[in-house]
Design an enzyme around this catalytic site. Structure first.
Site, short mmCIF file in Angstrom:
data_model
loop_
_atom_site.label_atom_id
_atom_site.label_comp_id
_atom_site.label_asym_id
_atom_site.label_seq_id
_atom_site.Cartn_x
_atom_site.Cartn_y
_atom_site.Cartn_z
N GLU A 112 -21.17 -28.93 25.45
CA GLU A 112 -20.08 -28.50 24.58
C GLU A 112 -20.53 -28.57 23.12
O GLU A 112 -20.21 -27.70 22.32
CB GLU A 112 -18.83 -29.37 24.79
CG GLU A 112 -18.28 -29.38 26.21
CD GLU A 112 -17.71 -28.05 26.66
OE1 GLU A 112 -17.75 -27.08 25.88
OE2 GLU A 112 -17.22 -27.95 27.80
N GLU A 142 -15.29 -25.11 21.11
CA GLU A 142 -16.37 -26.03 21.49
C GLU A 142 -16.25 -27.35 20.72
O GLU A 142 -16.61 -28.40 21.24
CB GLU A 142 -17.75 -25.39 21.26
CG GLU A 142 -17.96 -24.01 21.88
CD GLU A 142 -17.92 -23.98 23.41
OE1 GLU A 142 -17.62 -25.02 24.03
OE2 GLU A 142 -18.18 -22.91 23.99
N HIS A 145 -13.78 -29.05 22.80
CA HIS A 145 -14.31 -29.54 24.07
C HIS A 145 -15.22 -30.75 23.87
O HIS A 145 -15.28 -31.62 24.73
CB HIS A 145 -15.08 -28.43 24.79
CG HIS A 145 -14.23 -27.25 25.10
ND1 HIS A 145 -14.73 -26.08 25.60
CD2 HIS A 145 -12.89 -27.05 24.97
CE1 HIS A 145 -13.74 -25.22 25.77
NE2 HIS A 145 -12.62 -25.78 25.37
N GLU A 207 -21.01 -20.68 31.48
CA GLU A 207 -19.55 -20.70 31.45
C GLU A 207 -18.92 -19.86 32.55
O GLU A 207 -18.09 -20.34 33.33
CB GLU A 207 -19.06 -20.25 30.06
CG GLU A 207 -19.48 -21.25 29.00
CD GLU A 207 -18.89 -20.99 27.62
OE1 GLU A 207 -18.44 -21.95 26.99
OE2 GLU A 207 -18.89 -19.83 27.17
N GLU A 241 -12.25 -21.45 28.40
CA GLU A 241 -13.50 -20.86 28.89
C GLU A 241 -13.35 -19.38 29.22
O GLU A 241 -14.29 -18.60 29.09
CB GLU A 241 -14.03 -21.61 30.12
CG GLU A 241 -14.35 -23.08 29.89
CD GLU A 241 -15.57 -23.33 29.02
OE1 GLU A 241 -16.32 -22.38 28.76
OE2 GLU A 241 -15.76 -24.48 28.59
N HIS A 244 -14.33 -17.37 26.52
CA HIS A 244 -15.78 -17.40 26.31
C HIS A 244 -16.49 -16.48 27.29
O HIS A 244 -17.47 -15.82 26.96
CB HIS A 244 -16.32 -18.82 26.47
CG HIS A 244 -15.61 -19.82 25.62
ND1 HIS A 244 -15.85 -21.17 25.70
CD2 HIS A 244 -14.65 -19.67 24.68
CE1 HIS A 244 -15.07 -21.80 24.83
NE2 HIS A 244 -14.33 -20.91 24.22
#
Lengths: 530, 391, 166, 138
Positions: A112, A142, A145, A207, A241, A244
């Protein structure tokens, strides 16, 4: 319902409410936010031309992003700090799992954290303002995370009955032979290289493919083993995610329409898949199956669902008509999905003083489960575990060390120079094709051909010191002590080969084993093959 | 509503009992302080800092790092993921940085969400109550159209310039703070357009599209030096320390603050525009937090509390200031011609003396915050004279 | 300053680095260190445990010596450490790459560029701009056909020796 | 055991032990497959529980390929083609303002191309940007 809603939408569009602005109304102007100038363009090396017209699929503005994320944070911390606190959730976790999370969450944190910079690299490389905006949101995700994965260790450190390891894994991980691997795949792989290659590593493979089993499926194992902390955090992590994954998909789109760029894509895809798989397949499988008391489903089945059928099928499969091909390493990856985590588990058990957690060897119930789901498991691994147990694996007074056992039985441990994972050629059941090479006076070990290829093609990318090279000559207990592997009583080890609170190993017990770390590429009698 | 089919260890009686039997009466370890090995820095770690500090997996080549050895995979050619080569600045411990605003993700994002919610309510009230009726038409069409629109590009450009600072910064707490500052710039640009979209809905004669604004930004003489600064810092500067200093420590603290505060926020009111000051207040707050971080990084960490490289760092900050201050002067001088086009002129505010007072306010504030603590010499009166020659 | 990991070798090098008193001495030290101990073409792997740590400490000391010199701001920011125009120096390297279409030659050039020019030899703003061009070209040359070469061909290309334990 | 080919334990995963291993490692599965399915994981919450009951389950009438599985902390949903979550409908059903971004608070993952379109959240097997455009209602 759907058609009537569309009518409402259309009516609103024709007669917009003049007193409010929908975030998507602002988002539609983003493509006009940029301008051309001579020095414009990404600052870092790349093979690709990223399309300035690429779109972003979630259409978030900074403020709407903040509103959405703020709700996520309120709910998550509300659950942790109120609900789960009142339930004493930290002490309702099976210790096997509570120990595994010391490493799992800390290692995921590495990814992360690296992804913050990796997303910033993409924010720099992208030419489309919508894409830049999407990558920026990922940078912030991020950051979130990293906070979250670290907070799991922090929360465990406050509430779980054995905080040691949750509190200081960031120091002790330096001596864990499994740690450089996560740094390579999840750290360097996300940001040290072509932005598109990094995007494929980070977004398309790590991811879109591996976070599903790593972050979503893992919550099932957590819940089954009494851990409601991790699902609260990880499922919330994963709600970011999907954006992402969409970022990664749009990275592909932004280079696929340009033939000059497209010709480089397959190489990066193959390399990124192997880079991520090589670490994540064994590591996640090991964490789930060997870090749990109560099993959910065999790792290989999760892998088949999330990695092969859904990721490969829905993501790559649909792209085949645009020229994307199967990674050449796929068949080997599947063999690894079956066996690589068992290979890793054996080595992790052999290296237990360096893991920073309390682990125990599979009991009879676990052995039966392994054999039922991985036919042939017992004859290959189970027998060894039983022998180790009978020789006193758990007993601090028995003086038994599995590392010594391995060396005495001709099972050398080497470190793969590309993935940095330890491997044992004589005990490996995964896709194994070891080779040992010398170049410019230095010796290198490789566990299989795909990684060896990566090194042969780009040797300067892999100039690093592996575990044996870095710590060669250190006496094991000295190393463990120096790296913070001792509890506050000054003698009991952080790592233990069992879960009991009695008969815990101390520095003295470790010292008695008299292990000085060797470099196998130096001490063995290596000769050229003619 | 769960189906209840899934067996959860915490509530399944059999599993819960098995787990309970394994939990010892006393904890196995009494010490619960997080990252006990960490250096304190200049103050006690906040809870957030304890959670985040040393999350960065770096090699020990970076002073202050906890890891050992080299990064495992590098760029083709051999560049490591994080390296001291990325800035000319030097530190004995890059992990000493602490954000003075003590922001971490949750409160940061909550604050921005609150700003957004308040904006939504304010805009609704402003529109529904007819406050917009006070707005001077020429201000709207000649200033909020092209000029305010063009300023969006300044904010968006500086947002982009932050990508490489987030990528290369050398420690975790530093990177978090920089990411927030970059995000704020993206937000500031988007909020200008949010406001312009609303104006486009309310006023039939207001075009919210960005064509004229972009033309002004790329072609008008009033933006040329500012635009060239943004283009340089976005496209050509790799030294992340230089970027942060030039953006937040020089250009935005003088030019940005002038445009946001002294121009738009102050003059909107006299043109019957009560919305722009509200929107710009957010950007001013974001800048304030960036400025505090810059002060902590450069003034406190790299100069005042740096035991070895303080003189070295001061030398670079001076050199960079000498490089960027003239360009910022030129940017302000070029911008200041906009006063000629103001629809409403108010003595004491838009006259020469009033504008000079505005210029003096920003430069004196800059001097007090950045120049004096770092012992950076510059000719304040010459600066004011030069800027005012554009009036 | 140091974390838990330290070695005598590092202490010895730190003493040696602290004793550097001039830019020219620092440049010589850094250049010979990089030639001997860094990259896949290094002369020896003897210092492999410490190499990045020692290199960074020399770089930091050299950077410090450079900023203490009585040179103008302009020269500090835009010239190489030995007083040449940074833009021109980098331009020369980029020019050298123009005619290369062999990935091995390009790789050699990129590694040599890094050893010769990495800061503080050349300021980062110029060094990185040059690196972007060179590495982009290297990556393009490498990617084409990369999946088609066999491991055996690659071993031959690198001239590696296969080993086994006797 | 569900007969739905999208079911959680359908296909190869319906087998176990040696039979699973033989199929999983067999030559027929050594290349990437092509799938027209999409997957969504919804983190359990008040709103999601209601959405599953009132919106997702009724969707099966039109798309019987939809499979839903309770996985402890989340619901796993797989369907052929496309899944559309209309948040105006959810808002009406929940009796409160519920935008597409509120829904995203609890969407834990997707496989397929996911995007927002006004107040709808859609996951599709279409290749956005290659086969179709990324649409906007504005």
């Amino acid at each position: 319902m759907a058609s009537s809603n569309l009518a409402v939408k259309e009516a609103l569009k024709a007669n917009p409410v003049p007193s409010s602005v929908d975030p998507q109304e602002v988002h539609k102007w983003l493509q006009d936010f940029s301008w051309d100038f001579k020095a414009k363009g990404g600052k870092y090396p790349t093979k690709y031309n990223l399309d300035v017209n690429t779109r972003e699929q979630f259409k978030l503005t900074a403020k709407e992003y903040a509103r959405m994320e703020s709700i996520k944070e309120e709910r998550q911390y509300g659950t942790l700090l109120d609900g789960l606190d009142r339930l004493d959730a930290g002490n309702k976790v099976h210790p096997k799992w509570g120990e595994a999370m010391k490493v799992i969450s800390n290692f995921l944190e590495v990814g992360e954290y690296a992804a913050i910079a990796g997303s910033a690299l993409l924010w720099d490389a992208a030419q489309s303002p919508e894409q830049k905006n999407g990558y920026l949101a990922q940078v912030m995700d991020e950051v979130r995370h990293t906070n979250q994965t670290a907070y799991v260790n922090y929360y465990y450190g406050k509430h779980y009955y054995d905080p040691a390891g949750h509190t200081n894994m960031r120091q002790f991980r330096s001596v864990n032979p499994l740690y450089p691997g996560v740094r390579r795949a999840f750290g360097d792989g996300f940001l040290a290289g072509d932005a598109v290659e990094s995007s494929i590593n980070l977004q398309v493979v790590a991811e879109a493919c591996f976070t599903n089993p790593l972050i979503v499926s893992l919550t099932e194992w957590a819940a089954a083993n009494g851990d409601e902390i991790t699902p609260t955090v990880y499922l919330s992590i994963e709600t970011d995610e999907l954006r992402h994954m969409a970022n990664g998909y749009q990275t592909l789109v932004s280079v696929m329409t340009d033939p000059e760029s497209f010709k480089y894509l397959q190489t990066d895809l193959d390399n990124a898949f192997w880079t991520q798989h090589k670490y994540l397949t064994p590591f996640v499988g090991f964490g789930l199956e060997y870090g749990s008391k109560y099993k959910v489903e065999p790792w290989v089945k999760s892998w088949n669902r999330w990695v092969y059928e859904d990721w490969a099928g829905i993501w790559l499969g649909r792209l085949q008509k645009f020229g994307i091909k199967s990674p050449k390493c796929l068949a080997d990856a599947k063999k690894d999905a079956m066996w690589a985590h068992h290979d890793l588990a054996l080595l992790a058990a052999a290296l237990w003083p360096l893991t920073g957690i309390r682990m125990e060897l599979p009991d009879e119930e676990a052995m039966n489960w392994f054999e039922a789901n991985y036919p042939g498991w017992y004859d290959h691994y189970g027998k060894i575990y039983n022998e180790w147990k009978s020789l006193g694996f758990e007993d601090p007074k028995a003086g038994f060390c599995p590392l010594v056992w391995m060396m005495q039985n001709g099972h050398g441990i080497f470190i793969d120079h590309t993935s940095t994972l330890p491997f044992c050629p004589t005990l490996s059941k995964s896709a194994s094709n070891p080779s040992f090479l010398e170049m410019n006076g230095k010796r290198f070990a490789f566990s299989e051909g795909h990684g060896e290829r990566q090194w042969l093609q780009e040797p300067e990318r892999y100039e690093f010191q592996n575990f044996f090279e870095q710590y060669e000559g250190w006496e094991l207990s000295e190393l463990v002590k120096a790296a913070g592997g001792v509890r506050s009583d000054g003698k009991t080890l952080l790592s233990q080969p069992h879960l009991r609170s009695t008969d815990m190993w101390t520095l003295e017990d470790l010292k008695r084993l008299n292990i000085v770390i060797p470099d196998p590429m130096k001490i063995m009698n290596w000769q050229p093959v003619h | 509503m769960s189906t209840g089919k899934f067996v959860r260890g915490m509530i399944d009686p059999e599993r819960a009992a098995e787990i309970r039997a394994l939990v010892p009466e006393k904890p196995l370890e009494t010490k619960r302080d997080h990252i006990p090995f960490a250096k304190r820095g200049w103050r006690r770690l906040t809870e957030y800092e304890a959670v985040m500090l040393h999350a960065q997996p770096t090699t020990d080549a970076i002073p202050g790092s906890m890891d050992v050895g080299e990064s495992v995979q590098k760029w083709p050619g051999g560049r490591p993921l994080f390296g001291v080569e990325s800035t000319a600045l030097l530190s004995s411990n890059w992990f000493n940085f602490r954000d003075p605003s003590k922001r971490w993700y949750y409160p940061y994002i909550k604050g921005k969400s609150e700003d957004g919610q308040t904006t939504e309510r304010v805009m609704k009230s402003w529109a529904d109550s007819g406050d917009y009726g006070m707005m001077n038409d020429a201000w709207r069409n000649q200033i909020l159209g092209p000029v305010y629109g063009a300023f969006l590009y300044e904010e968006f450009g500086l947002f982009n310039a932050n990508s490489s600072t987030v990528y290369t910064a050398l420690s975790d707490l530093l990177r978090m703070w920089i990411a927030e500052s970059g995000f704020d710039k993206d937000d500031a640009a988007q909020m200008i357009q949010t406001q312009r979209v609303l104006l486009g809905k309310i006023f039939p004669d207001f075009d919210e599209s960005l064509g004229d604004a972009k033309k002004s930004w790329t072609e008008a003489a009033m933006w040329k030096p500012a635009r060239e600064f943004v283009e340089h810092i976005w496209g050509e500067v790799y030294d992340w320390g230089e970027q942060l200093w030039a953006i937040h420590g020089v250009h935005d603290h003088i030019f940005g603050q002038f445009v946001r505060r002294e121009f738009f926020q102050r003059l909107a009111g006299i043109h019957g525009d009560t919305l722009t000051p509200f929107i710009q207040t957010q950007a001013l707050t974001y800048h304030q937090q960036a400025a505090e971080g810059v002060t902590a990084l450069f003034g406190k960490m790299l100069i005042n509390e740096e035991p070895i490289y303080s003189t070295h760092n001061r030398r670079y900050l001076r050199a960079w200031t000498n490089q960027y201050l003239p360009q910022t002067t030129a940017a302000l001088k070029a911008f200041i011609g906009v006063y000629k086009d103001l629809p409403v002129k108010v003595d004491g505010i838009t006259c020469r003396a009033g504008v000079q007072a505005s210029v003096e306010r920003v430069i004196d504030d800059w001097s007090r915050r950045f120049a004096e603590p770092l012992d950076l010499k510059f000719d304040r009166n010459a600066f004011v004279r030069e800027v005012m020659s554009g009036y | 300053m140091a974390n838990w990991y330290n070695t005598e070798t590092r202490d010895e090098w730190q003493d040696q680095i602290n004793s550097l008193r001039s830019v020219s001495a620092g440049v010589e030290c850094l250049q010979s260190f990089r030639a001997d101990h860094t990259g896949p073409d290094r002369k020896t792997y003897d210092l492999k445990k410490e190499v990045t740590w020692i290199e960074s400490r020399i770089e930091m000391r050299l950077g410090q010596l450079h900023s203490e010199e009585l040179i103008s701001d302009e020269d500090l920011l835009s010239k190489t450490i030995d007083g040449k125009c940074a833009k021109e120096v980098v331009g020369e390297w980029v020019k050298k790459a123009a005619d290369i279409d062999c990935k091995i030659k390009m790789e050699g050039l990129c590694i040599a560029y890094r050893k010769a020019c990495k800061p503080p030899m050349v300021p980062i703003n110029y060094f990185a701009a040059g690196e972007k061009i060179l590495i982009s070209k290297l990556m393009r040359l490498r990617a084409i056909g990369a999946l088609d070469q066999t491991v055996e061909e690659l071993r031959e290309m690198r001239g590696v020796t296969r080993l086994s334990v006797q | 055991m569900t007969k739905n080919t999208n079911g959680y334990n359908s296909g190869t995963n319906a087998k176990s032990g040696q039979a699973f291993m033989d199929e999983f490692l067999g030559d027929a599965t050594s290349k990437i497959p092509t799938s027209d399915a999409v997957v969504v994981a919804l983190m359990k919450s008040e709103e999601i529980d209601a959405i599953i009951q009132e919106i997702v389950i009724p969707m099966r009438e039109e798309n019987p390929s939809i499979a839903i599985e309770d996985r402890g902390g989340y619901y796993w949903i797989k369907a052929t083609g496309k899944l559309t979550f209309d948040c105006d409908e959810a808002s009406e059903m929940l009796g409160k303002k519920y935008t597409v971004y509120d829904l995203l608070v609890n969407v834990s993952t997707t496989v397929g191309r996911a995007f927002t379109l006004g107040n709808k959240f859609i996951v599709t097997n279409e290749l956005l940007g290659l086969e179709s455009k990324v649409e906007s209602v504005y």
